[in-house]
Design a protein around this motif. Sequence first.
Motif, mmCIF file in Angstrom:
data_model
loop_
_atom_site.group_PDB
_atom_site.id
_atom_site.type_symbol
_atom_site.label_atom_id
_atom_site.label_comp_id
_atom_site.label_asym_id
_atom_site.label_seq_id
_atom_site.Cartn_x
_atom_site.Cartn_y
_atom_site.Cartn_z
ATOM 1 N N TYR A 32 -3.320 4.302 -0.337
ATOM 2 C CA TYR A 32 -4.137 4.549 0.847
ATOM 3 C C TYR A 32 -5.078 5.725 0.606
ATOM 4 C CZ TYR A 32 -5.186 6.540 5.455
ATOM 5 O OH TYR A 32 -5.821 7.079 6.538
ATOM 6 N N LYS A 33 -6.355 5.570 1.026
ATOM 7 C CA LYS A 33 -7.350 6.623 0.841
ATOM 8 C C LYS A 33 -7.938 7.143 2.143
ATOM 9 C CE LYS A 33 -7.368 7.153 -3.609
ATOM 10 N NZ LYS A 33 -6.982 8.454 -4.204
ATOM 11 N N GLY A 34 -8.029 6.331 3.165
ATOM 12 C CA GLY A 34 -8.626 6.833 4.398
ATOM 13 C C GLY A 34 -8.680 5.789 5.501
ATOM 14 N N ILE A 46 0.836 -1.204 0.000
ATOM 15 C CA ILE A 46 0.000 0.000 0.000
ATOM 16 C C ILE A 46 0.871 1.256 0.000
ATOM 17 C CG2 ILE A 46 -1.794 1.271 1.242
ATOM 18 C CD1 ILE A 46 -2.597 -1.420 2.528
ATOM 19 N N GLU A 47 0.664 2.101 -0.973
ATOM 20 C CA GLU A 47 1.394 3.370 -1.049
ATOM 21 C C GLU A 47 0.896 4.314 0.047
ATOM 22 O OE1 GLU A 47 2.732 5.765 -4.860
ATOM 23 O OE2 GLU A 47 0.646 6.215 -4.362
ATOM 24 N N ALA A 48 1.840 4.927 0.776
ATOM 25 C CA ALA A 48 1.530 5.865 1.871
ATOM 26 C C ALA A 48 0.701 5.197 2.971
ATOM 27 C CB ALA A 48 0.801 7.093 1.334
ATOM 28 N N CYS A 49 0.979 3.933 3.231
ATOM 29 C CA CYS A 49 0.231 3.201 4.267
ATOM 30 C C CYS A 49 0.563 3.765 5.650
ATOM 31 C CB CYS A 49 0.572 1.718 4.223
ATOM 32 S SG CYS A 49 -0.333 0.732 5.443
ATOM 33 N N PRO A 50 -0.462 4.189 6.423
ATOM 34 C CA PRO A 50 -0.197 4.769 7.736
ATOM 35 C C PRO A 50 -0.052 3.715 8.834
ATOM 36 C CG PRO A 50 -2.541 4.850 7.296
ATOM 37 C CD PRO A 50 -1.897 4.211 6.091
#
Length: 486
Positions: free
Chosen positions: A373-375, A310-314
């Motif tokens: 990642y979206k939310g 996942i890109e930019a996974c928090p």
Amino acid sequence: MIDFTKETSQSMISTTSSNMSSSLINTNSRTSTFSSSSSESEPFNLKFITEDQKYFSKLMEDLSIIDNVYDTFEYDIESSSAYDKQLLDIARQVQLKRQALNQLLQSETEYLDDLLTFHEIYTLKIQPWLHNSTDKDIIAKFLSTPYKDQLNNMFQNVQTIANTHKLFLTELKERIQLWGPTQIISDIFSNLYSHLNTYEPFMQQHADYVMALDTLYHLPSFVKLIQSMTEKNATLKVQDIAYCLHLPLHRLSVYNKALSQLKHYSDPAYPDYTVLLSILKRFRALESKWTERVQDCQSHLMVLEASRAIEACPIQVTHQRRLLLFAHLIKVDLDDITLTSDTRMYFLYNDSLIYCKKLKENKKNLSDKKLTYKGTLNLRGADIRQLAPSFCAKMCEVKKPLFRIGKKSSDTTSLPGAEAFGFELVTSEINLDAMSPLHQNYQSAMAGAGAPIRRRHVMRTKSHQELKTWFNTIRKAIAIANAQEQ
């Protein structure tokens, strides 16, 4: 690395007290040649061999010879003693057992090849690379931490497991070469069972191995090293390094299925039958004992796999975090609940729920990441509810395409005639404005700035079973999140 974009709903844990069966992730591994569909109620069930045409054809040829004996001497068989007929049945059983052992031999050879390839490709290259490294990042973030020793332990434990299966494979080959009606096989399985304690340290330290790999994957120089190794060995179709943390976890089931087939095709009067039954019970008991530990190891490893995909996974990898579920679910638009176009990939952890979208394919992008990642949906203080039957019925209504600004008419298509399944998640969010939006998604319309507001999220599943799995697992995750807050 796992391609989550190709996955259907997957469960990494049991969601009921009765250990509801969970789907195993697809890791592009070789499929086991033993099928769980083999039924003891059918005396000559051949379903377990249909996955390999070569072995299936050979067995059919051998069995046809036995059948021809029946046809040729039909008159004599009918008039002969029961003993003569029993001999032909024994010949059939001997051939079926040999076929089961050949299937196991193939599976064992592939398993050992994977372990040895891991040693040759990764262990023998990564250890010298780390030892000779002068990179300040590597020294500060890895070599000066406990992760260095944990990585070495991982390599050693995998090699110890490989040595155990080398011995078993040698014994299995020798026994198949000598195979006959009175040949016994239980002793080599008993010997294998006595060495399965080599898996204990692997599972006990599995969480440390995951943390060590996660630390390495945050180092750009390590990522470049792995890419160069896989490119140089492209013809070998080398699996990802994390694959070797998955592979041993599920190996025990292979021997359970093989032993079940050997017992199934053995006459109770067979000299080895009683011992086979005893060793099968021991293998089954051990697999049952390991079930929860295996699931825990697998769900922890999946946190690492998701963070890499996942890109930019928090969501960071920690010792306590586990990935419980992941699936494509439809986000229901409350303005038009018949729409099915907003499909998102949801990842449910034991403390978080996030959703992603598939990245557009770009030949210039050489990254392994497939999702962006979206939310995040806040689970603390959240409520999960069943959808009313009337609401589900409305989701199934077929509407004629209408002109909608910013949307194609094809977006209005629903699933005609299909039964709708889904759930509603009501989350608590902080209102940053003086007045929260006046919209049906929100349930606290006049709240002041900083006051919590309640927001509705309706997700649609593909089946009632998927709904049940998600509903029960989210409810448990909410309880965990609330307990952590106290």
